[in-house]
Design a protein around this motif. Structure first.
Motif, PDB file in Angstrom:
ATOM      1  N   MET A   1     -50.114 -16.180  32.655  1.00 46.78           N
ATOM      2  CA  MET A   1     -51.510 -15.772  32.976  1.00 46.78           C
ATOM      3  C   MET A   1     -52.023 -14.338  31.903  1.00 46.78           C
ATOM      4  SD  MET A   1     -52.602 -13.123  36.371  1.00 46.78           S
ATOM      5  CE  MET A   1     -51.154 -11.805  35.770  1.00 46.78           C
ATOM      6  N   GLY A   2     -53.038 -14.687  31.489  1.00 47.70           N
ATOM      7  CA  GLY A   2     -53.646 -13.801  30.515  1.00 47.70           C
ATOM      8  C   GLY A   2     -54.899 -12.634  31.219  1.00 47.70           C
ATOM      9  N   TYR A   3     -54.686 -11.296  30.729  1.00 47.85           N
ATOM     10  CA  TYR A   3     -55.065 -10.879  30.952  1.00 47.85           C
ATOM     11  C   TYR A   3     -55.709 -10.059  30.291  1.00 47.85           C
ATOM     12  CZ  TYR A   3     -51.417  -7.648  31.542  1.00 47.85           C
ATOM     13  OH  TYR A   3     -50.206  -6.241  30.920  1.00 47.85           O
ATOM     14  N   ASP A   4     -56.814  -9.128  30.737  1.00 45.93           N
ATOM     15  CA  ASP A   4     -57.666  -8.650  30.033  1.00 45.93           C
ATOM     16  C   ASP A   4     -57.503  -6.657  29.933  1.00 45.93           C
ATOM     17  OD1 ASP A   4     -59.196  -8.113  32.128  1.00 45.93           O
ATOM     18  OD2 ASP A   4     -60.774  -7.904  31.023  1.00 45.93           O
ATOM     19  N   ILE A   5     -57.295  -5.788  28.990  1.00 45.19           N
ATOM     20  CA  ILE A   5     -56.922  -4.440  29.165  1.00 45.19           C
ATOM     21  C   ILE A   5     -58.169  -3.828  29.123  1.00 45.19           C
ATOM     22  CG2 ILE A   5     -56.070  -2.300  27.565  1.00 45.19           C
ATOM     23  CD1 ILE A   5     -54.427  -5.346  28.304  1.00 45.19           C
ATOM     24  N   PRO A   6     -58.259  -3.167  30.386  1.00 50.00           N
ATOM     25  CA  PRO A   6     -59.249  -1.528  30.866  1.00 50.00           C
ATOM     26  C   PRO A   6     -59.999  -1.314  30.226  1.00 50.00           C
ATOM     27  CG  PRO A   6     -57.575  -2.491  32.329  1.00 50.00           C
ATOM     28  CD  PRO A   6     -56.891  -2.990  31.667  1.00 50.00           C
ATOM     29  N   GLY A   7     -61.430  -1.402  29.576  1.00 50.08           N
ATOM     30  CA  GLY A   7     -61.591  -0.304  29.135  1.00 50.08           C
ATOM     31  C   GLY A   7     -61.796  -0.679  26.892  1.00 50.08           C
TER      32      GLY A   7
ATOM     33  N   THR B   1     -50.210   2.075  28.553  1.00 45.33           N
ATOM     34  CA  THR B   1     -49.527   1.096  27.365  1.00 45.33           C
ATOM     35  C   THR B   1     -50.974   1.667  26.229  1.00 45.33           C
ATOM     36  OG1 THR B   1     -48.638  -0.600  28.852  1.00 45.33           O
ATOM     37  CG2 THR B   1     -50.185  -1.553  26.977  1.00 45.33           C
ATOM     38  N   ILE B   2     -50.972   1.889  24.644  1.00 47.18           N
ATOM     39  CA  ILE B   2     -52.081   1.914  24.235  1.00 47.18           C
ATOM     40  C   ILE B   2     -51.961   0.833  23.232  1.00 47.18           C
ATOM     41  CG2 ILE B   2     -52.666   3.420  22.647  1.00 47.18           C
ATOM     42  CD1 ILE B   2     -52.087   4.672  24.884  1.00 47.18           C
ATOM     43  N   THR B   3     -53.053   0.269  23.511  1.00 43.63           N
ATOM     44  CA  THR B   3     -53.144  -1.836  21.881  1.00 43.63           C
ATOM     45  C   THR B   3     -54.729  -1.396  21.702  1.00 43.63           C
ATOM     46  OG1 THR B   3     -52.725  -3.587  22.255  1.00 43.63           O
ATOM     47  CG2 THR B   3     -54.088  -3.084  24.700  1.00 43.63           C
ATOM     48  N   ASP B   4     -54.346  -2.142  21.081  1.00 43.06           N
ATOM     49  CA  ASP B   4     -56.076  -2.496  19.509  1.00 43.06           C
ATOM     50  C   ASP B   4     -56.020  -3.574  19.888  1.00 43.06           C
ATOM     51  OD1 ASP B   4     -55.657  -0.228  18.656  1.00 43.06           O
ATOM     52  OD2 ASP B   4     -55.005  -0.795  16.699  1.00 43.06           O
ATOM     53  N   GLN B   5     -55.479  -4.927  21.288  1.00 43.34           N
ATOM     54  CA  GLN B   5     -56.046  -5.700  21.962  1.00 43.34           C
ATOM     55  C   GLN B   5     -56.687  -5.652  22.633  1.00 43.34           C
ATOM     56  OE1 GLN B   5     -51.578  -7.194  21.670  1.00 43.34           O
ATOM     57  NE2 GLN B   5     -51.779  -8.211  19.892  1.00 43.34           N
ATOM     58  N   ALA B   6     -57.300  -6.791  22.739  1.00 42.19           N
ATOM     59  CA  ALA B   6     -57.946  -7.531  24.726  1.00 42.19           C
ATOM     60  C   ALA B   6     -57.413  -7.672  25.068  1.00 42.19           C
ATOM     61  CB  ALA B   6     -59.624  -7.323  23.913  1.00 42.19           C
ATOM     62  N   LEU B   7     -56.589  -8.335  24.747  1.00 44.55           N
ATOM     63  CA  LEU B   7     -55.802  -9.384  25.795  1.00 44.55           C
ATOM     64  C   LEU B   7     -54.421  -9.448  25.762  1.00 44.55           C
ATOM     65  CD1 LEU B   7     -58.036 -12.550  25.532  1.00 44.55           C
ATOM     66  CD2 LEU B   7     -58.223 -10.839  27.279  1.00 44.55           C
ATOM     67  N   PHE B   8     -53.438  -9.686  26.476  1.00 42.15           N
ATOM     68  CA  PHE B   8     -52.040 -10.073  27.182  1.00 42.15           C
ATOM     69  C   PHE B   8     -51.878 -10.918  27.432  1.00 42.15           C
ATOM     70  CE2 PHE B   8     -50.733  -4.986  26.911  1.00 42.15           C
ATOM     71  CZ  PHE B   8     -51.471  -4.723  25.981  1.00 42.15           C
ATOM     72  N   VAL B   9     -50.805 -11.495  27.189  1.00 40.61           N
ATOM     73  CA  VAL B   9     -49.973 -12.836  28.142  1.00 40.61           C
ATOM     74  C   VAL B   9     -48.896 -12.160  29.565  1.00 40.61           C
ATOM     75  CG1 VAL B   9     -49.259 -15.436  27.983  1.00 40.61           C
ATOM     76  CG2 VAL B   9     -50.543 -14.579  26.369  1.00 40.61           C
ATOM     77  N   ALA B  10     -49.089 -12.469  30.594  1.00 40.04           N
ATOM     78  CA  ALA B  10     -48.290 -12.041  31.472  1.00 40.04           C
ATOM     79  C   ALA B  10     -47.316 -13.536  31.783  1.00 40.04           C
ATOM     80  CB  ALA B  10     -49.353 -11.150  32.439  1.00 40.04           C
TER      81      ALA B  10
ATOM     82  N   ASP C   1     -44.117 -10.556  20.057  1.00 43.16           N
ATOM     83  CA  ASP C   1     -44.095 -11.114  19.845  1.00 43.16           C
ATOM     84  C   ASP C   1     -44.163 -11.154  18.311  1.00 43.16           C
ATOM     85  OD1 ASP C   1     -45.877 -12.902  19.498  1.00 43.16           O
ATOM     86  OD2 ASP C   1     -45.815 -14.275  20.622  1.00 43.16           O
ATOM     87  N   ARG C   2     -43.599 -12.290  17.161  1.00 43.88           N
ATOM     88  CA  ARG C   2     -43.265 -12.221  15.937  1.00 43.88           C
ATOM     89  C   ARG C   2     -44.886 -12.566  15.425  1.00 43.88           C
ATOM     90  NH1 ARG C   2     -39.213 -16.123  17.712  1.00 43.88           N
ATOM     91  NH2 ARG C   2     -40.017 -17.643  17.281  1.00 43.88           N
ATOM     92  N   PHE C   3     -45.267 -13.386  16.284  1.00 42.01           N
ATOM     93  CA  PHE C   3     -46.906 -13.903  16.412  1.00 42.01           C
ATOM     94  C   PHE C   3     -48.329 -12.914  16.598  1.00 42.01           C
ATOM     95  CE2 PHE C   3     -44.798 -17.965  17.214  1.00 42.01           C
ATOM     96  CZ  PHE C   3     -43.950 -18.330  15.835  1.00 42.01           C
ATOM     97  N   GLY C   4     -47.349 -11.645  16.613  1.00 37.43           N
ATOM     98  CA  GLY C   4     -48.618 -10.553  17.085  1.00 37.43           C
ATOM     99  C   GLY C   4     -48.985 -11.195  18.882  1.00 37.43           C
ATOM    100  N   VAL C   5     -48.580 -11.386  19.403  1.00 36.91           N
ATOM    101  CA  VAL C   5     -48.984 -11.616  20.657  1.00 36.91           C
ATOM    102  C   VAL C   5     -48.200 -10.934  21.667  1.00 36.91           C
ATOM    103  CG1 VAL C   5     -49.151 -13.070  22.947  1.00 36.91           C
ATOM    104  CG2 VAL C   5     -49.873 -13.636  20.308  1.00 36.91           C
ATOM    105  N   THR C   6     -49.197  -9.581  22.714  1.00 40.24           N
ATOM    106  CA  THR C   6     -47.985  -9.135  23.522  1.00 40.24           C
ATOM    107  C   THR C   6     -48.127  -9.505  24.458  1.00 40.24           C
ATOM    108  OG1 THR C   6     -48.824  -7.286  22.022  1.00 40.24           O
ATOM    109  CG2 THR C   6     -48.479  -6.779  24.640  1.00 40.24           C
ATOM    110  N   TRP C   7     -47.028  -9.939  25.258  1.00 37.87           N
ATOM    111  CA  TRP C   7     -47.115  -9.665  26.616  1.00 37.87           C
ATOM    112  C   TRP C   7     -46.225  -8.960  27.651  1.00 37.87           C
ATOM    113  CZ3 TRP C   7     -45.883 -15.903  27.421  1.00 37.87           C
ATOM    114  CH2 TRP C   7     -46.197 -16.352  26.004  1.00 37.87           C
ATOM    115  N   SER C   8     -46.192  -9.198  28.783  1.00 37.92           N
ATOM    116  CA  SER C   8     -45.594  -8.643  30.392  1.00 37.92           C
ATOM    117  C   SER C   8     -45.114  -9.975  30.559  1.00 37.92           C
ATOM    118  CB  SER C   8     -47.473  -7.974  30.549  1.00 37.92           C
ATOM    119  OG  SER C   8     -46.298  -7.823  32.347  1.00 37.92           O
ATOM    120  N   ALA C   9     -43.784  -9.103  30.949  1.00 39.53           N
ATOM    121  CA  ALA C   9     -42.580 -10.105  31.887  1.00 39.53           C
ATOM    122  C   ALA C   9     -42.354  -9.392  32.796  1.00 39.53           C
ATOM    123  CB  ALA C   9     -41.772 -10.370  31.064  1.00 39.53           C
TER     124      ALA C   9
END
Length: 88
Positions: free
Chosen positions: A1-7, A26-35, A75-83
């Protein structure tokens, strides 16, 4: 599942910034995470171990107040995962 980051209205799913935890936030510059979720911690750990190769661990995989296992990594490709282990 993908989800957007509030704000967050800018940024992509990979690269372009760093994700870290600060004061339980969680502090991030990304707009989306994969869960991802799994019914058991053992199964989740298998996925986690593969994703963790050359990854930056944001939150180690461990029991939390809401789950038998929760973790976050980039991950090594720069994708943030929530598990997490799915609630029963």
């Amino acid at each position: 599942m993908g989800y957007d980051i509030p704000g967050r209205t800018e940024g992509g799913i990979a690269g372009g910034g760093a994700t870290h935890r600060e004061n339980n936030t969680t502090i991030t510059d990304q707009a989306l995470f994969v869960a991802i979720s799994s019914p058991t911690l053992d199964e989740l750990r298998q996925y986690w171990d593969e994703l963790a190769v050359d990854a930056v661990i944001v939150e180690p995989l461990a029991a939390s107040a809401w789950s038998a296992g929760f973790g976050m990594l980039t991950d090594r490709f720069g994708v943030t995962w929530s598990a997490s282990v799915a609630a029963v």
